[in-house]
Design a protein around this motif. Structure first.
Motif, short mmCIF file in Angstrom:
data_model
loop_
_atom_site.label_atom_id
_atom_site.label_comp_id
_atom_site.label_asym_id
_atom_site.label_seq_id
_atom_site.Cartn_x
_atom_site.Cartn_y
_atom_site.Cartn_z
N ILE A 1 85.49 15.73 61.37
CA ILE A 1 86.60 14.94 60.83
C ILE A 1 87.36 15.81 59.85
CG2 ILE A 1 87.16 12.96 59.35
CD1 ILE A 1 84.88 11.44 60.75
N ALA A 2 88.63 16.05 60.14
CA ALA A 2 89.43 16.95 59.31
C ALA A 2 89.90 16.27 58.03
CB ALA A 2 90.64 17.46 60.10
N THR A 3 90.34 15.03 58.13
CA THR A 3 90.89 14.30 56.98
C THR A 3 90.25 12.93 56.91
OG1 THR A 3 93.00 15.44 57.27
CG2 THR A 3 93.01 13.47 55.89
N GLY A 4 89.69 12.61 55.75
CA GLY A 4 89.05 11.31 55.63
C GLY A 4 88.41 11.10 54.28
N LEU A 5 87.33 10.34 54.30
CA LEU A 5 86.63 9.98 53.07
C LEU A 5 85.13 9.99 53.32
CD1 LEU A 5 87.04 8.92 50.12
CD2 LEU A 5 86.78 6.63 51.08
N LEU A 6 84.41 10.65 52.44
CA LEU A 6 82.96 10.65 52.45
C LEU A 6 82.49 9.69 51.36
CD1 LEU A 6 80.14 11.79 53.28
CD2 LEU A 6 80.47 13.46 51.44
N THR A 7 81.65 8.75 51.73
CA THR A 7 81.01 7.87 50.77
C THR A 7 79.52 8.16 50.81
OG1 THR A 7 82.66 6.16 51.19
CG2 THR A 7 80.65 5.47 50.08
N ARG B 1 63.18 8.29 36.80
CA ARG B 1 61.76 7.98 36.61
C ARG B 1 60.98 9.26 36.33
NH1 ARG B 1 59.86 3.09 38.39
NH2 ARG B 1 58.29 3.58 36.82
N ALA B 2 59.87 9.13 35.61
CA ALA B 2 59.06 10.28 35.24
C ALA B 2 58.24 10.82 36.41
CB ALA B 2 58.13 9.93 34.08
N ARG B 3 57.82 9.93 37.31
CA ARG B 3 56.98 10.34 38.44
C ARG B 3 57.85 10.87 39.60
NH1 ARG B 3 55.44 5.01 39.02
NH2 ARG B 3 55.80 5.40 41.20
N PRO B 4 57.26 11.70 40.45
CA PRO B 4 57.96 12.13 41.66
C PRO B 4 58.22 10.94 42.60
CG PRO B 4 56.09 13.56 41.23
CD PRO B 4 55.96 12.39 40.29
N HIS B 5 59.34 11.02 43.32
CA HIS B 5 59.70 9.99 44.31
C HIS B 5 60.37 10.66 45.51
CE1 HIS B 5 59.32 7.29 40.83
NE2 HIS B 5 59.23 6.31 41.70
N ARG B 6 60.44 9.91 46.59
CA ARG B 6 61.27 10.29 47.74
C ARG B 6 62.44 9.33 47.72
NH1 ARG B 6 59.90 14.14 50.26
NH2 ARG B 6 60.97 14.06 52.23
N ARG B 7 63.63 9.87 47.54
CA ARG B 7 64.83 9.06 47.45
C ARG B 7 65.66 9.22 48.71
NH1 ARG B 7 63.69 5.53 43.44
NH2 ARG B 7 63.27 6.56 41.47
N GLU B 8 66.40 8.17 49.05
CA GLU B 8 67.24 8.20 50.24
C GLU B 8 68.68 7.96 49.85
OE1 GLU B 8 67.47 5.05 53.55
OE2 GLU B 8 65.99 6.52 54.26
N VAL B 9 69.54 8.85 50.32
CA VAL B 9 70.98 8.73 50.13
C VAL B 9 71.61 8.57 51.51
CG1 VAL B 9 73.08 9.91 49.35
CG2 VAL B 9 70.96 10.09 48.00
N VAL B 10 72.45 7.56 51.66
CA VAL B 10 73.18 7.33 52.91
C VAL B 10 74.58 7.90 52.76
CG1 VAL B 10 74.05 5.60 54.52
CG2 VAL B 10 71.85 5.25 53.39
N ALA B 11 74.98 8.69 53.75
CA ALA B 11 76.33 9.26 53.75
C ALA B 11 77.12 8.64 54.90
CB ALA B 11 76.25 10.79 53.94
N HIS B 12 78.35 8.26 54.61
CA HIS B 12 79.23 7.68 55.61
C HIS B 12 80.55 8.45 55.56
CE1 HIS B 12 82.26 4.70 57.06
NE2 HIS B 12 81.40 4.68 58.05
N LEU B 13 80.97 8.96 56.71
CA LEU B 13 82.21 9.73 56.82
C LEU B 13 83.14 8.99 57.75
CD1 LEU B 13 83.74 12.39 56.24
CD2 LEU B 13 82.55 13.38 58.21
N ILE B 14 84.39 8.79 57.28
CA ILE B 14 85.39 8.11 58.11
C ILE B 14 86.69 8.91 58.02
CG2 ILE B 14 86.08 6.55 56.24
CD1 ILE B 14 86.47 4.40 58.48
N GLY B 15 87.39 9.01 59.14
CA GLY B 15 88.66 9.72 59.14
C GLY B 15 89.06 10.16 60.54
N GLU B 16 89.93 11.13 60.56
CA GLU B 16 90.46 11.66 61.83
C GLU B 16 90.34 13.17 61.89
OE1 GLU B 16 94.45 10.20 61.82
OE2 GLU B 16 93.83 8.23 62.49
#
Length: 138
Positions: free
Chosen positions: A33-39, A123-138
């Motif tokens: 996608i050349a032009t758009g928005l990443l959330t 948080r002080a303890r280690p964690h596994r975190r999940e980030v969702v990425a959404h890309l929209i455009g043309e």
């Protein structure tokens, strides 16, 4: 209009900022996608997302120290189900936010020269975190 979506797993080792700019940019480049928005969206209530300077480590240390002073741990919170850093982590997340929007042009995120995308682990303890990425455009 085209869309793409991905999930980034980020392993943390306790309170710190974890940069994921390169992973997000690789996702944008692969999306075609050349032009758009990443959330990007953090699927947790005790970790958050930031755009901050990625050139000087002192900036990251100062941000974490400021958050510790602004939202200290202690007995003043009713919610402490997972320990003394539980409720302060929720407040820090509320202050810093769970999502970011980054414009895309030329197949690249339009971040400033010294900007990077970070997951803030509250948080002080280690964690596994999940980030969702959404890309929209043309």
């Amino acid at each position: 209009m085209r869309q793409d979506q991905a999930r980034f797993d980020i392993a943390t080792n306790g309170k710190a900022l974890y940069e994921f700019t390169d992973r997000a940019q690789a996702f944008v480049a692969a999306g075609g996608i050349a032009t758009g928005l990443l959330t990007v969206f953090c699927r947790h209530t005790s970790a958050s997302l930031l755009i901050t300077e990625n050139a000087a480590d002192a900036v990251q240390r100062d941000l974490l120290c400021w958050l510790d002073r602004a939202v200290p741990e202690g007995p003043q919170y009713e919610h402490d189900a997972e320990g003394p850093d539980d409720m302060p982590a929720h407040i820090r997340t509320m202050l810093t936010g769970a999502s970011l929007a980054v414009p895309v042009a030329g197949g690249r995120m339009l971040l400033g020269t010294w900007q990077g995308l970070y997951l803030a682990e509250h948080r002080a303890r280690p964690h596994r975190r999940e980030v969702v990425a959404h890309l929209i455009g043309e």
